[in-house]
Design a protein around this motif. Structure first.
Motif, PDB file in Angstrom:
ATOM      1  N   ALA A  69      19.747   1.899  99.001  1.00  0.00           N
ATOM      2  CA  ALA A  69      20.735   3.413  99.085  1.00  0.00           C
ATOM      3  C   ALA A  69      22.086   2.339  98.488  1.00  0.00           C
ATOM      4  O   ALA A  69      22.848   3.603  97.180  1.00  0.00           O
ATOM      5  CB  ALA A  69      21.214   3.006 100.855  1.00  0.00           C
ATOM      6  N   ALA A  70      22.499   0.816  97.870  1.00  0.00           N
ATOM      7  CA  ALA A  70      22.645   0.635  97.241  1.00  0.00           C
ATOM      8  C   ALA A  70      22.602   0.532  95.426  1.00  0.00           C
ATOM      9  O   ALA A  70      23.732   1.230  94.811  1.00  0.00           O
ATOM     10  CB  ALA A  70      22.956  -1.043  97.372  1.00  0.00           C
ATOM     11  N   LEU A  71      21.035   0.861  95.211  1.00  0.00           N
ATOM     12  CA  LEU A  71      21.301   1.832  93.758  1.00  0.00           C
ATOM     13  C   LEU A  71      21.238   2.570  93.429  1.00  0.00           C
ATOM     14  O   LEU A  71      21.590   2.977  92.750  1.00  0.00           O
ATOM     15  CB  LEU A  71      19.466   0.833  93.691  1.00  0.00           C
ATOM     16  N   GLN A  72      21.327   3.241  94.358  1.00  0.00           N
ATOM     17  CA  GLN A  72      21.051   5.053  93.914  1.00  0.00           C
ATOM     18  C   GLN A  72      22.960   5.182  94.627  1.00  0.00           C
ATOM     19  O   GLN A  72      23.330   6.420  93.322  1.00  0.00           O
ATOM     20  CB  GLN A  72      21.217   5.804  95.546  1.00  0.00           C
ATOM     21  N   ALA A  73      23.445   3.934  95.200  1.00  0.00           N
ATOM     22  CA  ALA A  73      25.196   4.305  94.769  1.00  0.00           C
ATOM     23  C   ALA A  73      25.659   4.366  93.622  1.00  0.00           C
ATOM     24  O   ALA A  73      26.252   4.588  93.148  1.00  0.00           O
ATOM     25  CB  ALA A  73      25.892   3.481  95.714  1.00  0.00           C
ATOM     26  N   ALA A  74      24.873   2.818  93.208  1.00  0.00           N
ATOM     27  CA  ALA A  74      25.295   2.065  92.048  1.00  0.00           C
ATOM     28  C   ALA A  74      25.118   2.803  90.734  1.00  0.00           C
ATOM     29  O   ALA A  74      25.573   3.661  89.667  1.00  0.00           O
ATOM     30  CB  ALA A  74      24.247   0.710  91.492  1.00  0.00           C
ATOM     31  N   ALA A  75      23.668   3.492  90.574  1.00  0.00           N
ATOM     32  CA  ALA A  75      23.109   4.256  89.559  1.00  0.00           C
ATOM     33  C   ALA A  75      24.134   5.687  89.160  1.00  0.00           C
ATOM     34  O   ALA A  75      24.299   6.755  88.443  1.00  0.00           O
ATOM     35  CB  ALA A  75      21.484   5.385  90.166  1.00  0.00           C
ATOM     36  N   PHE A  76      24.277   6.192  90.874  1.00  0.00           N
ATOM     37  CA  PHE A  76      25.905   7.632  90.094  1.00  0.00           C
ATOM     38  C   PHE A  76      26.675   7.473  89.276  1.00  0.00           C
ATOM     39  O   PHE A  76      27.049   8.189  89.112  1.00  0.00           O
ATOM     40  CB  PHE A  76      26.398   8.054  91.872  1.00  0.00           C
TER      41      PHE A  76
END
Length: 261
Positions: A203-210
């Motif tokens: 989830a943390a990387l998904q948020a960063a990728a946004f």
């Protein structure tokens, strides 16, 4: 003097001679340049798309090679714009002193940087457009919606060219660019959805990728390639536009500080 360095760019249309100068130089080696831009992404697409993809189930409801194709188009656009805004622009600015020669004409530094920005985006359009053409010939694109990838490619090129010009203005030498590729470009390539869906990430990387420009470009290009209208199209277009505009203003300010201060 400091206020002049931080003033907003006012290039008008005087950047066109800079763009034309770069085009005339590139035209002498146009075919090798285009083939060079095609080789690396096509190796990835055929090797991973047909090779690895033959052992994988459908990804988001489509064959892996069709899923990968959009990511390769956008990634090749990013790479073309980045290399031009880094290595080629740095050569003209620092090594060949081409920018110094241009500044002895009525053109301003804003004109020069704008010309470099649009030229890098134009080269990325050639790279991304060439991959799109190959993808279309392989029957992996759904027309006519896939044609709308072309303006997406150009906008993506502008965003990454502006980012590259910031690094170009800060770089003391060519070696400095390796930090940019290692710490920013390569990680972004891996987490933005080029090779696999971002939903596979924590989830943390998904948020960063946004917040990464490549992710927004892929969210636009992949549905279009599959014949679908992208979700939240305004958000993704706005993110790329703001990124391009903001980074361009920063690049102009840093270049002024480097060359005029």
């Amino acid at each position: 003097m400091r206020k002049n360095l931080l003033a907003l760019p006012r290039p008008g249309m005087h950047w066109l001679p800079v763009w034309r100068r770069n085009f005339l130089v590139w035209r002498k080696l146009a075919i090798p340049s285009i083939l060079g831009n095609l080789a690396d992404p096509l190796i990835y697409m055929f090797g991973l798309g047909y090779g690895l993809g033959g052992m994988l189930p459908a990804v988001q409801g489509v064959d892996y090679v069709r899923f990968l194709a959009a990511g390769i188009i956008v990634a090749s656009t990013m790479n073309a714009a980045t290399f031009e805004a880094l290595y080629s622009a740095f050569s003209r600015m620092h090594v060949q002193k081409t920018w110094d020669a241009i500044l002895n004409t009525p053109l301003s530094l804003d004109d020069v940087v704008t010309g470099e920005l649009v030229w890098a985006a134009s080269k990325s359009l050639l790279a991304g457009g060439a991959i799109l053409l190959v993808v279309g010939c392989l029957g992996l694109a759904s027309w006519p919606l896939a044609a709308w990838i072309v303006p997406v490619v150009f906008l993506t090129g502008l965003a990454f060219a502006a980012l590259g010009l910031i690094v170009c203005a800060l770089a003391p030498s060519y070696d400095f660019f390796m930090y940019y590729f290692t710490l920013f470009i390569t990680p972004m390539l891996l987490v933005s959805g080029v090779f696999f869906p971002t939903e596979q990430l924590p989830a943390a990387l998904q948020a960063a990728a946004f917040w990464l420009p490549l992710a927004h470009a892929i969210q636009l290009a992949r549905p279009l390639l599959l014949g679908q209208v992208p979700d939240a199209i305004g958000l993704h277009l706005a993110a790329l536009t703001v990124m391009a505009g903001l980074c361009f203003c920063i690049a102009v300010a840093l270049t002024r500080r480097r060359l005029l201060a």
